[in-house]
Scaffold this motif. Sequence first.
Motif, PDB file in Angstrom:
ATOM      1  N   LYS A  58      -2.184 -11.221  -2.295  1.00 37.13           N
ATOM      2  CA  LYS A  58      -3.007 -11.339  -3.504  1.00 37.13           C
ATOM      3  C   LYS A  58      -2.221 -12.012  -4.631  1.00 37.13           C
ATOM      4  CE  LYS A  58      -6.149  -8.577  -6.313  1.00 37.13           C
ATOM      5  NZ  LYS A  58      -6.719  -7.229  -6.448  1.00 37.13           N
ATOM      6  N   GLU A  59      -0.971 -11.618  -4.824  1.00 40.21           N
ATOM      7  CA  GLU A  59      -0.126 -12.219  -5.864  1.00 40.21           C
ATOM      8  C   GLU A  59       0.034 -13.721  -5.658  1.00 40.21           C
ATOM      9  OE1 GLU A  59       3.700 -10.283  -6.862  1.00 40.21           O
ATOM     10  OE2 GLU A  59       2.925  -8.661  -5.609  1.00 40.21           O
ATOM     11  N   GLU A 101       0.868   2.251  -0.267  1.00 42.69           N
ATOM     12  CA  GLU A 101       2.145   1.551  -0.329  1.00 42.69           C
ATOM     13  C   GLU A 101       1.884   0.050  -0.358  1.00 42.69           C
ATOM     14  OE1 GLU A 101       6.388   1.343   2.034  1.00 42.69           O
ATOM     15  OE2 GLU A 101       4.674   2.309   2.983  1.00 42.69           O
ATOM     16  N   ARG A 102       2.565  -0.638  -1.266  1.00 41.41           N
ATOM     17  CA  ARG A 102       2.416  -2.080  -1.383  1.00 41.41           C
ATOM     18  C   ARG A 102       3.350  -2.739  -0.381  1.00 41.41           C
ATOM     19  NH1 ARG A 102       4.825  -4.895  -5.534  1.00 41.41           N
ATOM     20  NH2 ARG A 102       4.242  -7.035  -5.264  1.00 41.41           N
ATOM     21  N   ILE A 103       2.793  -3.406   0.618  1.00 37.17           N
ATOM     22  CA  ILE A 103       3.589  -4.025   1.667  1.00 37.17           C
ATOM     23  C   ILE A 103       3.545  -5.547   1.579  1.00 37.17           C
ATOM     24  CG2 ILE A 103       3.840  -4.293   4.180  1.00 37.17           C
ATOM     25  CD1 ILE A 103       2.754  -1.398   4.405  1.00 37.17           C
ATOM     26  N   ASN A 105      -5.591  -5.936  -0.883  1.00 32.71           N
ATOM     27  CA  ASN A 105      -5.430  -4.656  -1.573  1.00 32.71           C
ATOM     28  C   ASN A 105      -4.507  -3.702  -0.828  1.00 32.71           C
ATOM     29  OD1 ASN A 105      -7.055  -5.437  -3.712  1.00 32.71           O
ATOM     30  ND2 ASN A 105      -8.901  -4.745  -2.700  1.00 32.71           N
ATOM     31  N   ASN A 106      -3.843  -4.218   0.226  1.00 39.50           N
ATOM     32  CA  ASN A 106      -2.891  -3.439   1.015  1.00 39.50           C
ATOM     33  C   ASN A 106      -3.515  -2.219   1.682  1.00 39.50           C
ATOM     34  OD1 ASN A 106       0.130  -4.338   1.018  1.00 39.50           O
ATOM     35  ND2 ASN A 106      -0.687  -4.917  -0.975  1.00 39.50           N
ATOM     36  N   MET A 110     -10.334  -9.709   4.359  1.00 41.03           N
ATOM     37  CA  MET A 110      -9.362 -10.342   3.455  1.00 41.03           C
ATOM     38  C   MET A 110      -9.099  -9.454   2.245  1.00 41.03           C
ATOM     39  SD  MET A 110      -7.714 -13.362   3.242  1.00 41.03           S
ATOM     40  CE  MET A 110      -6.359 -12.257   3.239  1.00 41.03           C
ATOM     41  N   THR A 111     -10.146  -8.845   1.706  1.00 39.90           N
ATOM     42  CA  THR A 111      -9.995  -7.934   0.565  1.00 39.90           C
ATOM     43  C   THR A 111      -9.106  -6.758   0.939  1.00 39.90           C
ATOM     44  OG1 THR A 111     -12.135  -8.582  -0.345  1.00 39.90           O
ATOM     45  CG2 THR A 111     -11.250  -6.464  -1.082  1.00 39.90           C
TER      46      THR A 111
END
Length: 68
Positions: free
Chosen positions: A9-10, A3-5, A38-39, A33-34
């Motif tokens: 990164k964007e 799930e993208r929370i 990457n969620n 951090m990665t």
Amino acid sequence: MEERINRVKEILVIQGKSQKWLAEMLQISTTAMTAICNNRSQPHLKDLRRIAEILDVDVRELLVPSKS
């Protein structure tokens, strides 16, 4: 699929900054951090606030809205 929370990164891409740079600013490992970018893991709220300060954005910009 995870799930993208967060949108960390964007925001980094938009600002032309690297994950490595942000990791150094936060004094965390590039691996951690990665995982955030990457969620795969989510930062604590206090860390999210620090990320927002460092990137000079409102903390809400770092989150994917829960409602459209």
